[in-house]
Design an enzyme around this catalytic site. Structure first.
Site, PDB file in Angstrom:
ATOM      1  N   SER A 128       0.855  -1.251   0.092  1.00 20.03           N
ATOM      2  CA  SER A 128       0.006   0.096  -0.023  1.00 20.03           C
ATOM      3  C   SER A 128       0.743   1.401   0.027  1.00 20.03           C
ATOM      4  CB  SER A 128      -0.766  -0.138   1.311  1.00 20.03           C
ATOM      5  OG  SER A 128      -1.595   1.249   1.484  1.00 20.03           O
ATOM      6  N   TYR A 153      -2.443  -0.272   9.835  1.00 20.82           N
ATOM      7  CA  TYR A 153      -2.672  -0.947   8.433  1.00 20.82           C
ATOM      8  C   TYR A 153      -1.342  -0.573   7.739  1.00 20.82           C
ATOM      9  CZ  TYR A 153      -4.032  -1.195   3.611  1.00 20.82           C
ATOM     10  OH  TYR A 153      -3.936  -1.424   2.463  1.00 20.82           O
TER      11      TYR A 153
END
Length: 343
Positions: A128, A153
């Site tokens: 990501s 995350y």
């Protein structure tokens, strides 16, 4: 070729699975169909894949269940893997850390361990843009330091990259990691801004715009992402002869491992995005401006030149075209005609 796609009922996993099936591959899709967002939407994606080809097999499973994952590998002669399953969402991770550890760390380990045990030819996994964290330098380059994540995350995604590299190095497993940048399009995730805003605008409710609208995102249309993923299938990494242990770089290394940004390389201001969405919907949004939220970053901007050179492809869909396609799908999906035609 039999290809495993984890997160096949997810947004990108669905589109990628459909493309692989259309290209004649057999696809085994894994997804736990959790309720982070609409289970109905995930189920509808799976049904769409089943209609696309009889070569699609679906397994409802949690990737943190190691025995179940091993069972899938025992039943199918899997050659390559796209590992896209993960618990997504920056803000959700602030109050729900357990699920991120279970899915993004334990689940990730289970997949790469299965790859080791079953001699997988190539494993492509999702990282990501969040790994760039508090970095201010733009555009983001793969060679930039990613040691300051600002969300759990992001930290799990950085951990994935490190775990994958170690497995690639120790066990000679070809792996490719991709740092995704704000993917959008039809069949998208309802927790993403463009989808949430559409829901709220269509129902006459307020939309909350963070940092007073002064934010930038590198929006990338899902078909462009899928084209890149598909082209990487046969681009199997090898150890680099350019590796310099005295001057190490994330871009090359002694393992059959590569890491790329995958984005549009063209950040859009949040308010410009809102204006384009309003045009597509034909409705002016009722906007409420809010301060920056914990875990958010001011700007994402991908330097993707390495990827473009590797696969010979750049994104071709501009934001206005992509948003119009999303809105067209959204209107059809929520119409009684869609439900009557498809179910």
């Amino acid at each position: 070729m039999i290809i495993l796609v984890t997160g096949a009922a997810g947004f990108i996993g669905f589109h990628l699975s459909k493309r692989l099936l259309q290209e004649g591959h057999q696809v085994v899709g894994i997804d736990d169909l959790n309720d982070y967002y609409s289970v109905d939407l995930k189920t509808d994606r799976v049904e769409e894949l089943k209609v696309t080809s009889s070569e699609f097999s679906f397994v409802k499973a949690d990737i943190s269940d190691k025995d179940k994952i091993e069972e899938v590998f025992q039943e199918h002669n899997i050659g390559r893997i796209y590992h896209l399953a993960a618990q997504a969402g920056v803000r959700y991770s602030i109050n729900n850390p357990d699920v991120y550890i279970r899915s993004n760390l334990i689940g990730f380990y289970n997949i790469i361990e299965a790859a080791r045990q079953h001699d997988i030819e190539h494993l492509i996994f999702a990282s990501s843009s969040s790994v760039y964290g508090a970095n201010k330098k733009v555009p983001y380059e793969v060679s930039d330091h990613t040691d300051h994540p600002v969300s759990l995350y992001a930290a799990t995604k950085k951990s994935n990259e490190m775990l994958a590299h170690s497995y690639s190095h120790l066990y000679d497993i070809p792996m490719t990691g991709l740092r995704f940048f704000t993917v959008y399009g039809p069949w998208g995730r309802p927790d993403m801004a463009y989808f949430k805003f559409t829901d709220l605008i269509k129902s006459g409710q307020q939309i909350e715009i963070y940092n007073e609208g002064d934010m930038y995102r590198d929006f990338t249309y899902v078909d462009d992402i899928v084209e890149a993923l598909f082209r990487l299938l046969d681009v199997i990494p090898e150890p680099s002869n350019q590796w310099d242990a005295e001057h190490p770089s994330p871009e090359v290394g002694p393992a059959p491992y590569r890491l790329y940004n995958i984005g549009n390389n063209a950040p859009i201001k949040l308010m410009d995005f809102v204006n384009i969405l309003e045009e597509a919907l034909g409705v002016e949004a009722n906007k409420v401006f809010k301060p920056m939220q914990p875990g958010d970053v001011y700007r994402t901007w991908a330097d993707c030149e390495d990827l473009y050179k590797t696969i010979g492809y750049k994104p071709t869909t501009n934001l206005r075209e992509g948003i119009n396609k999303f809105v067209s799908w959204y209107n059809k999906y929520h119409s009684s005609e869609f439900l009557k035609t498809n179910f």
